[in-house]
Design a protein around this motif. Structure first.
Motif, PDB file in Angstrom:
ATOM      1  N   ARG B 209       0.557  -1.172  -0.119  1.00 36.22           N
ATOM      2  CA  ARG B 209       0.192   0.420  -0.263  1.00 36.22           C
ATOM      3  C   ARG B 209       0.556   1.118   0.113  1.00 36.22           C
ATOM      4  O   ARG B 209       2.109   1.380   0.126  1.00 36.22           O
ATOM      5  CB  ARG B 209      -1.074  -0.163   0.886  1.00 36.22           C
ATOM      6  CG  ARG B 209      -2.179  -0.920   1.440  1.00 36.22           C
ATOM      7  CD  ARG B 209      -2.959  -0.803   2.158  1.00 36.22           C
ATOM      8  NE  ARG B 209      -2.991  -0.273   3.866  1.00 36.22           N
ATOM      9  CZ  ARG B 209      -3.046   0.162   4.859  1.00 36.22           C
ATOM     10  NH1 ARG B 209      -4.460   0.325   4.424  1.00 36.22           N
ATOM     11  NH2 ARG B 209      -2.838  -0.160   5.502  1.00 36.22           N
ATOM     12  N   LYS B 222      -3.837   4.416  -0.998  1.00 35.51           N
ATOM     13  CA  LYS B 222      -3.888   3.546  -2.056  1.00 35.51           C
ATOM     14  C   LYS B 222      -3.295   2.124  -2.095  1.00 35.51           C
ATOM     15  O   LYS B 222      -2.011   2.387  -1.486  1.00 35.51           O
ATOM     16  CB  LYS B 222      -4.157   4.291  -3.408  1.00 35.51           C
ATOM     17  CG  LYS B 222      -4.047   5.456  -3.586  1.00 35.51           C
ATOM     18  CD  LYS B 222      -5.264   5.127  -4.183  1.00 35.51           C
ATOM     19  CE  LYS B 222      -5.835   7.169  -4.832  1.00 35.51           C
ATOM     20  NZ  LYS B 222      -6.602   6.453  -5.800  1.00 35.51           N
ATOM     21  N   ASN B 223      -4.377   1.039  -2.332  1.00 31.72           N
ATOM     22  CA  ASN B 223      -3.670  -0.186  -2.411  1.00 31.72           C
ATOM     23  C   ASN B 223      -2.787  -0.081  -3.984  1.00 31.72           C
ATOM     24  O   ASN B 223      -3.130   0.443  -4.842  1.00 31.72           O
ATOM     25  CB  ASN B 223      -4.865  -1.376  -2.814  1.00 31.72           C
ATOM     26  CG  ASN B 223      -5.373  -1.479  -1.923  1.00 31.72           C
ATOM     27  OD1 ASN B 223      -4.715  -1.833  -0.500  1.00 31.72           O
ATOM     28  ND2 ASN B 223      -6.696  -1.909  -1.695  1.00 31.72           N
ATOM     29  N   SER B 225      -1.633  -2.158  -5.385  1.00 29.83           N
ATOM     30  CA  SER B 225      -1.854  -2.243  -7.003  1.00 29.83           C
ATOM     31  C   SER B 225      -3.344  -1.710  -8.186  1.00 29.83           C
ATOM     32  O   SER B 225      -3.973  -2.152  -8.978  1.00 29.83           O
ATOM     33  CB  SER B 225      -2.700  -3.995  -6.890  1.00 29.83           C
ATOM     34  OG  SER B 225      -3.703  -4.185  -5.448  1.00 29.83           O
ATOM     35  N   GLU B 226      -3.993  -0.957  -6.890  1.00 30.39           N
ATOM     36  CA  GLU B 226      -5.154  -0.192  -7.882  1.00 30.39           C
ATOM     37  C   GLU B 226      -4.868   1.413  -8.058  1.00 30.39           C
ATOM     38  O   GLU B 226      -5.107   2.434  -8.023  1.00 30.39           O
ATOM     39  CB  GLU B 226      -5.785  -0.595  -6.139  1.00 30.39           C
ATOM     40  CG  GLU B 226      -6.254  -1.266  -6.600  1.00 30.39           C
ATOM     41  CD  GLU B 226      -7.649  -1.822  -4.991  1.00 30.39           C
ATOM     42  OE1 GLU B 226      -8.048  -0.897  -4.869  1.00 30.39           O
ATOM     43  OE2 GLU B 226      -7.935  -2.575  -5.035  1.00 30.39           O
ATOM     44  N   THR B 227      -3.407   1.909  -8.380  1.00 31.21           N
ATOM     45  CA  THR B 227      -2.629   2.958  -8.156  1.00 31.21           C
ATOM     46  C   THR B 227      -1.526   2.698  -9.866  1.00 31.21           C
ATOM     47  O   THR B 227      -1.495   1.904  -9.973  1.00 31.21           O
ATOM     48  CB  THR B 227      -2.329   3.737  -7.307  1.00 31.21           C
ATOM     49  OG1 THR B 227      -2.155   5.098  -8.190  1.00 31.21           O
ATOM     50  CG2 THR B 227      -1.144   3.185  -6.673  1.00 31.21           C
ATOM     51  N   ASP B 228      -1.043   3.614  -9.833  1.00 33.90           N
ATOM     52  CA  ASP B 228      -0.316   4.031 -11.264  1.00 33.90           C
ATOM     53  C   ASP B 228       0.098   5.156 -10.973  1.00 33.90           C
ATOM     54  O   ASP B 228       0.125   6.039 -10.229  1.00 33.90           O
ATOM     55  CB  ASP B 228      -0.809   3.763 -12.815  1.00 33.90           C
ATOM     56  CG  ASP B 228      -2.200   4.469 -13.302  1.00 33.90           C
ATOM     57  OD1 ASP B 228      -1.965   5.755 -12.187  1.00 33.90           O
ATOM     58  OD2 ASP B 228      -2.844   4.600 -14.299  1.00 33.90           O
TER      59      ASP B 228
END
Lengths: 309, 517
Positions: B209, B222-223, B225-228
């Protein structure tokens, strides 16, 4: 040639060298304590002087030179405490604080000498610490005449060197002391109390210098004289640097300076003007510091007060 | 997963700034939690509070569900919190082993139990794959080893929450990979890690995270894996960020600068540059890629007159420069952004105005007759540059040491670019800077190129080399082992050349020792 060598290097001169070196040895151990913790102690000279005076005073009133020794130790420690308060808590420039202590010590001892004894220059004679002869050792040829018979403080000084070495390099507190002098913040981050460590180190430093002073007034001689330390505190500081902040190094340097002093006494006997001859130990000190010391790196945090945030 | 640590409404004020403004953060047991933000966003302050070095003005800390007061590092250590500082907290003349045990020494009546402790340190070192020479003095070991030593220190104190404050800032790419290996290993064994960085790429690679701070406030968690990349960059800077440098295709002109057959020894007398030849044209950026320590620094210092060249020619517009001194070279309109701005680029105790004229301080308009400084010209110069380069705060009388890294680098760049250099050397120009400042410096470099300067860019960051350069040369063990236009280059190709390229293949995949070890 050989005759000259024997004239300067013989058991009598070497024994005198050891006697001359003793106050330097004790005081330089004090220097090591303070500086290894990161506090410059240029006030060693003054702390010695106060030690010499208090040693004499206590011995005079109690008739007990051993109590005089303890008095000198405590007086030196008190001066150390003053230096610690100024330089650790109030972060005064350490050289300034030490210099102030030297000036204060010079004045207060002269003042008290007159006030208490109503004399100028030299105190009355007091009883001094005993001279002892070490059995067996005094029978060994060569060694015996040099080491066999001395004031007890000479032997104490040599033992203290060994103890300081063990303390610094073998004990937990020694390791912490060294870390505080090198990188106080690193020491802080592993939970070491930097302020307390420096306080204790500077107090011990003063106590050692007090002993060095006591040697002059209640061991080597049996009276106090105005300014009787005559720069020995500074020479002890030089011995500490020359010895690269290690106990045995400082011991060696102190012995060298003590030897220069002993040789100087011999030279005077030869009829060389005494003013000239008296320069010898100091010139040797300067040459030693400038030439032979090589790269001595002082503790890294030396002279820098520690700020927490 | 359970929260091992909760920070609630932590506020810390310093004179004039709120370093942490009501920050609330949850850390789950066993995760790698990245904490990102630009320089000065409050990451380190927050962690220093957690470690007890600073005391928060407001807020609470809950450890394993219990409200905990931490006012001294000792308490943090006792609660199983370990911290690896950005500037290592190591006592250099002491041995590795002494540093590990310092403050928590195994003892027998006051004497250090050297033998028992040495065994314990060796065991930890093996168990976690942290290679260090326990007997060596800290001043003699590499930066990578020093960092492993710091981690070892924390583990020795039985830390199960480990804070790493910008651990990768001082590491080579190889050492970074090794560190990530260690971090994964620690995570498997149950250690919770808080990882401070401002490199988004690292966040995405290693963390579970990520929490973003900006100007003392928590922007969000944020997690991973869910952001960029773009989202994180925008959260950090507060606006959209150009992650790719925008530039036109270069229009190279005449050959301006060349080096041929250059050989240089370092101060110890070891040959570090072994026959390098380069050419750079007007309006062109030549990037030198390579793992640090492969002779780049010595090459740059020979060009700028800081080291003597043993052999070879250095020419600017046909005139030979080799073995002129630094001042003579400076006068030839060569600009230089040195890799260490603190040692070479700035005089930290001087103010901005004086730093802005360094190297030109003997020339008009800054001096008048009789060597007297023209204060008005100096002020005018500094005022103009501070505005142009957006140095913050714009106070030209302020000491440079009090500025952030990004603003210090802007001061160096402003000074070096202000004299319209014909040839410009940028050595690690964005080291230690945050995204916003990197973007700014990059734009300025491109701007200089477009104005016709020939530019030599030396960088250990492949991203930077790829996005700025027009041509790329790779340096390995004092030689140029490959050169190509940027269009033909990619990370894989450069990476393999950086590790010795062809030579590696010949030895059938043997690992090649590189870097500082």
């Amino acid at each position: 040639m050989w005759d000259y060598l024997v004239y300067f290097v013989n058991a009598t001169v070497l024994a005198a060298a050891l006697r001359m070196a003793t106050p330097l040895i004790l005081t330089s151990m004090g220097g090591i304590f303070a500086e290894r913790s990161g506090v410059i102690n240029i006030g060693l000279e003054g702390m010695m002087l106060v030690g010499a005076f208090t040693g004499m005073l206590t011995s005079y009133f109690t008739g007990q030179p051993w109590l005089g020794l303890i008095g000198a130790l405590l007086a030196g420690a008190l001066m150390g405490l003053v230096h610690a308060v100024a330089s650790v808590t109030y972060k005064v420039n350490q050289v300034v604080s030490g210099t102030a202590i030297n000036i204060f010590a010079g004045g207060v001892t002269v003042f008290l000498l007159r006030w208490i004894f109503d004399v100028a220059g030299t105190s009355p004679a007091v009883s001094r610490l005993p001279v002892v002869t070490i059995p067996l050792i005094n029978r060994i040829p060569l060694i015996g005449p040099i080491f066999g018979t001395h004031n007890i403080m000479v032997y104490m000084a040599l033992i203290i060197v060994v103890l300081v070495h063990i303390f610094l390099f073998r004990t937990v507190w020694g390791l912490r002391l060294r870390s505080v002098g090198e990188h106080p913040k690193a020491a802080d981050t592993v939970g070491i109390n930097v302020f307390l460590t420096r306080y204790l180190a500077v107090i011990v430093s003063g106590a050692m210098a007090g002993l060095g002073g006591a040697y002059l007034s209640i061991a080597h001689l049996s009276r106090f004289g105005d300014q009787m330390t005559a720069g020995r505190g500074f020479i002890a500081l030089a011995a500490m640097i020359f010895g690269k902040w290690t106990p045995f190094g400082a011991l060696g340097a102190s012995l060298l300076f003590g030897f220069a002093n002993a040789v100087q006494m011999r030279l005077q006997e030869l009829g060389i003007p005494s003013q000239f001859v008296q320069m010898v130990p100091y010139i040797l000190t300067m040459v030693a510091l400038a030439g032979f010391i090589g790269r001595a790196t002082p503790p890294k945090a030396i002279g820098k007060p520690y700020e927490k945030e | 997963m359970q929260n091992i640590l909760e920070l609630k409404n932590i506020t810390k004020r310093f004179p004039g700034v709120v370093a942490n403004d009501k920050i609330s953060l949850d850390i789950r047991a066993g995760e790698i939690h990245a904490l990102v933000g630009e320089n000065g966003s409050g990451k380190s302050t927050l962690m220093n509070i957690l470690y007890g070095l600073y005391n928060a003005d407001e807020g609470e800390i809950f450890l394993r569900g219990e409200k905990t007061k931490i006012t001294e590092p000792r308490q943090a250590i006792d609660h199983g919190i370990g911290m690896v500082f950005q500037h290592f907290m190591l006592v250099e003349p002491l041995t590795v082993f002494e540093n590990v045990i310092l403050g928590s020494e195994p003892q027998k009546r006051g004497f250090i139990d050297f033998r028992g402790a040495e065994k314990e340190v060796a065991r930890l070192s093996r168990e976690y794959g942290l290679r260090v020479e326990t007997g060596a003095r800290v001043e003699d070991i590499s930066v990578g080893q020093q960092q492993r030593l710091e981690i070892l220190k924390a583990l020795y104190r039985k830390a199960d929450i480990l804070i790493l404050d910008e651990p990768t800032a001082v590491l080579t790419p190889q050492e970074t990979e090794e560190l990530f290996g260690v971090m994964r290993n620690l995570k498997e064994q149950g250690t919770t890690i808080i990882f401070i960085t401002h490199k988004i790429r690292e966040v995405l690679e290693i963390s579970d995270r990520v929490s973003v701070l900006r100007r003392g406030k928590l922007v969000g968690t944020k997690n991973t894996s869910e952001t960029d990349r773009p989202e994180l960059a925008e959260m950090m800077v507060g606006r959209e960020v150009l992650l790719r440098v925008e530039k036109e295709k270069a229009q190279p002109g005449e050959k301006v600068f060349s080096v041929s057959d250059l050989e240089v020894r370092d101060q110890r007398g070891t040959k570090r540059v072994k026959g390098v030849s380069l050419e750079i044209r007007e309006g062109e950026i030549l990037g030198i890629a390579g793992v640090e320590g492969n002779g780049q620094q010595e090459m740059v210092e020979a060009i700028t007159g800081l080291l003597r060249a043993d052999k070879g020619k250095i020419t600017l517009e046909g005139k030979e420069l080799q073995n002129l001194n630094a001042m003579q070279i400076k006068k030839k309109r060569i600009g230089y952004i040195p890799e260490d701005r603190h040692k070479r680029g700035l005089i930290l105790d001087f103010n901005v105005a004086d730093n802005m004229i360094l190297g030109f301080h003997t020339e008009p308009p800054f001096v008048q007759r009789f060597f007297i400084r023209d204060e008005r010209a100096i002020k005018e110069n500094a005022g103009r540059l501070v505005e142009e380069y957006d140095v913050r705060p714009p106070n030209i009388q302020q000491q440079v040491s009090t500025f952030s890294g990004g603003n210090q680098q802007k001061i160096v760049a402003a000074r070096e670019f202000s004299r319209k250099p014909k040839f410009l050397i940028c050595s690690q120009p964005t080291r230690g800077l945050d995204i916003g400042a990197i973007e700014f410096i990059h734009k300025q470099v491109i701007d200089q190129r477009d104005k016709g300067a020939a530019i030599l860019l030396v960088s250990a960051e492949l991203d930077e080399i790829l996005s700025l350069s027009d041509r790329i040369a790779v340096m390995y063990e004092g030689r140029i082992v490959g050169e190509m236009p940027v269009e033909e280059a990619d990370e894989k190709k450069l990476g393999s050349l950086m590790l010795g390229g062809e030579a590696r293949k010949d030895r059938g995949g043997d690992t090649v020792e590189t870097g500082t070890e």
